[in-house]
Design a protein around this motif. Structure first.
Motif, PDB file in Angstrom:
ATOM      1  N   UNK A   1       0.829  -1.207   0.000  1.00 30.16           N
ATOM      2  CA  UNK A   1       0.000   0.000   0.000  1.00 30.16           C
ATOM      3  C   UNK A   1       0.860   1.252   0.000  1.00 30.16           C
ATOM      4  N   UNK A   2       1.962   1.225   0.763  1.00 26.95           N
ATOM      5  CA  UNK A   2       2.852   2.386   0.824  1.00 26.95           C
ATOM      6  C   UNK A   2       3.469   2.666  -0.543  1.00 26.95           C
ATOM      7  N   UNK A   3       3.879   1.619  -1.248  1.00 22.86           N
ATOM      8  CA  UNK A   3       4.526   1.821  -2.546  1.00 22.86           C
ATOM      9  C   UNK A   3       3.522   2.241  -3.617  1.00 22.86           C
ATOM     10  N   UNK A   4       2.283   1.800  -3.505  1.00 18.72           N
ATOM     11  CA  UNK A   4       1.244   2.336  -4.392  1.00 18.72           C
ATOM     12  C   UNK A   4       1.212   3.860  -4.290  1.00 18.72           C
ATOM     13  N   UNK A   5       1.207   4.339  -3.073  1.00 17.28           N
ATOM     14  CA  UNK A   5       1.180   5.781  -2.822  1.00 17.28           C
ATOM     15  C   UNK A   5       2.469   6.437  -3.313  1.00 17.28           C
ATOM     16  N   UNK A   6       3.600   5.775  -3.093  1.00 16.18           N
ATOM     17  CA  UNK A   6       4.885   6.345  -3.490  1.00 16.18           C
ATOM     18  C   UNK A   6       4.985   6.472  -5.008  1.00 16.18           C
ATOM     19  N   UNK A   7       4.538   5.461  -5.738  1.00 21.09           N
ATOM     20  CA  UNK A   7       4.542   5.548  -7.206  1.00 21.09           C
ATOM     21  C   UNK A   7       3.673   6.704  -7.693  1.00 21.09           C
ATOM     22  N   UNK A   8       2.541   6.873  -7.059  1.00 16.91           N
ATOM     23  CA  UNK A   8       1.654   7.991  -7.421  1.00 16.91           C
ATOM     24  C   UNK A   8       2.377   9.325  -7.211  1.00 16.91           C
ATOM     25  N   UNK A   9       3.098   9.445  -6.118  1.00 19.16           N
ATOM     26  CA  UNK A   9       3.837  10.676  -5.833  1.00 19.16           C
ATOM     27  C   UNK A   9       4.946  10.888  -6.859  1.00 19.16           C
ATOM     28  N   UNK A  10       5.699   9.834  -7.155  1.00 19.12           N
ATOM     29  CA  UNK A  10       6.803   9.953  -8.115  1.00 19.12           C
ATOM     30  C   UNK A  10       6.322  10.398  -9.495  1.00 19.12           C
ATOM     31  N   UNK A  11       5.127  10.003  -9.856  1.00 16.47           N
ATOM     32  CA  UNK A  11       4.629  10.298 -11.211  1.00 16.47           C
ATOM     33  C   UNK A  11       3.956  11.662 -11.321  1.00 16.47           C
ATOM     34  N   UNK A  12       3.936  12.407 -10.236  1.00 15.91           N
ATOM     35  CA  UNK A  12       3.333  13.735 -10.307  1.00 15.91           C
ATOM     36  C   UNK A  12       4.109  14.615 -11.280  1.00 15.91           C
TER      37      UNK A  12
END
Length: 378
Positions: A359-370
């Motif tokens: 779940x944390x990495x789902x969120x992290x990928x979303x942040x990286x792709x901003x």
């Protein structure tokens, strides 16, 4: 994506604790999803630095104390070259930033390289008013403000970072810590014959190892077959710990077993009957997460950043941090296997639902792709 993380120190005794564990956990999950990952850090240990931490490629240099102090003054001149080269190929740079020379250098290189970079402060960036801190912050804070975002754990950390960077700082993005689900699979198998209670943290005044020993003395009066072990690198509290052990006549009952690397630490937690973290103002202790993941009952203090959530879920015993209240909690757990089972199952659910690295990495990928801010090139 090509992802580079920077953390100040990797060592064979786990001295830098949470930030290193968080960085490697995030990168292992990113690598499992097909991203190209690299961890850049200093190394301190009795042997040569490993080429990998877990499955994560490691670029490192030996830690040298350029400025007197513990971590803040560690550096190696060639690490600057490593950072420059690694960041040159990166799509995203993620700096686990404290107030230290490695973090300052990484921020400067990322800014000079005009890279898309994020910071994660792990509760290490708070207002400081000393002359040295003010001088350091003249360079450090403007670089923090150039990040695409700063990852924070709790509302308390959000307020602390805001106080440092001011209104012109980057967006503050909430990201919890996570543990790998393969550890969580053992959580419901709480069947331990050894009645061992452990402390696993730096022996530092904020971690309160002395309170752990005082607690052990109280528990020993009611449960004489229990044993107590402190694990972790000494950061000034070991002489006091040994003095209290001697004063209570607890030699052979309470022992100090030194520092452990990550894998050994997880094994120690899995063997333990109870894990006690007496420290105060812990924003998001990874050792608690790891204990939950292996099904070890946790006793913590009410100033722990996740104490309310754990108490609400029945996933830990939350105390006021006094030796007496921690002792009552430990005695209750050692005498009630059903309570231990319930805590283990609740901890397992908490790991799966909130603290899973997936779940944390789902969120992290979303942040990286901003989208990148103006002035940053990918």
């Amino acid at each position: 994506m090509r992802i580079v993380h920077v953390v100040t120190l990797v060592s064979d005794d786990g001295a830098y604790g949470g930030p290193t564990s968080v960085a490697t956990g995030q990168l292992e999950e990113c690598a499992a999803r097909g991203h190209e990952v690299t961890l850049v850090s200093l190394w301190r240990g009795r042997s040569r630095a490993p080429e990998r931490v877990g499955s994560v490629p490691l670029r490192t240099r030996p830690a040298r104390a350029l400025i007197p102090g513990r971590v803040i003054g560690l550096m190696h001149p060639l690490l600057v070259r490593d950072l420059w080269r690694c960041m040159g190929r990166a799509d995203v740079v993620h700096i686990h930033a404290g107030r230290d020379l490695v973090s300052l250098t990484a921020l400067a290189v990322a800014a000079l390289r005009r890279k898309k970079f994020f910071t994660q402060t792990h509760g290490m960036v708070e207002s400081r008013h000393g002359a040295v801190a003010r001088l350091f912050d003249r360079v450090y804070v403007p670089l923090l403000r150039r990040a695409q975002g700063c990852l924070v754990l709790t509302e308390r950390e959000r307020r602390a970072v805001t106080e440092v960077v001011g209104p012109e700082g980057p967006p503050l993005l909430t990201l919890p810590n996570g543990v790998r689900p393969e550890h969580a699979g053992t959580a419901v198998r709480h069947r331990r014959r050894d009645r061992e209670v452990i402390f696993l943290a730096r022996l530092h005044p904020r971690k309160r190892p002395e309170a752990f020993v005082e607690m052990a003395a109280l528990v020993h009066r009611k449960t004489p077959d229990a044993r107590f072990t402190l694990y972790g690198p000494d950061e000034g509290s070991l002489p006091a710990v040994r003095r209290i052990i001697a004063d209570h006549g607890m030699k052979g009952v309470v022992s100090y077993a030194g520092a452990l690397d990550y894998a050994a630490a997880v094994r120690a937690q899995a063997r333990a009957s109870v894990y006690v973290l007496p420290s105060v103002d812990e924003p998001f202790p990874m050792t608690v997460m790891e204990a939950l993941s292996v099904g070890t009952p946790v006793v913590c203090t009410d100033t722990c950043g996740i104490a309310d959530e754990l108490a609400r879920r029945g996933a830990a015993v939350v105390t006021d941090g006094s030796p007496r209240e921690m002792a009552d909690a430990v005695c209750g757990l050692l005498s009630d296997e059903n309570r231990c089972e319930a805590l283990a199952k609740a901890g397992h659910r908490a790991v799966e639902e909130i603290f899973s690295i997936h779940a944390v990495t789902d969120r992290l990928e979303e942040i990286y792709r901003r989208p990148c801010h103006i002035g940053c090139t990918e």
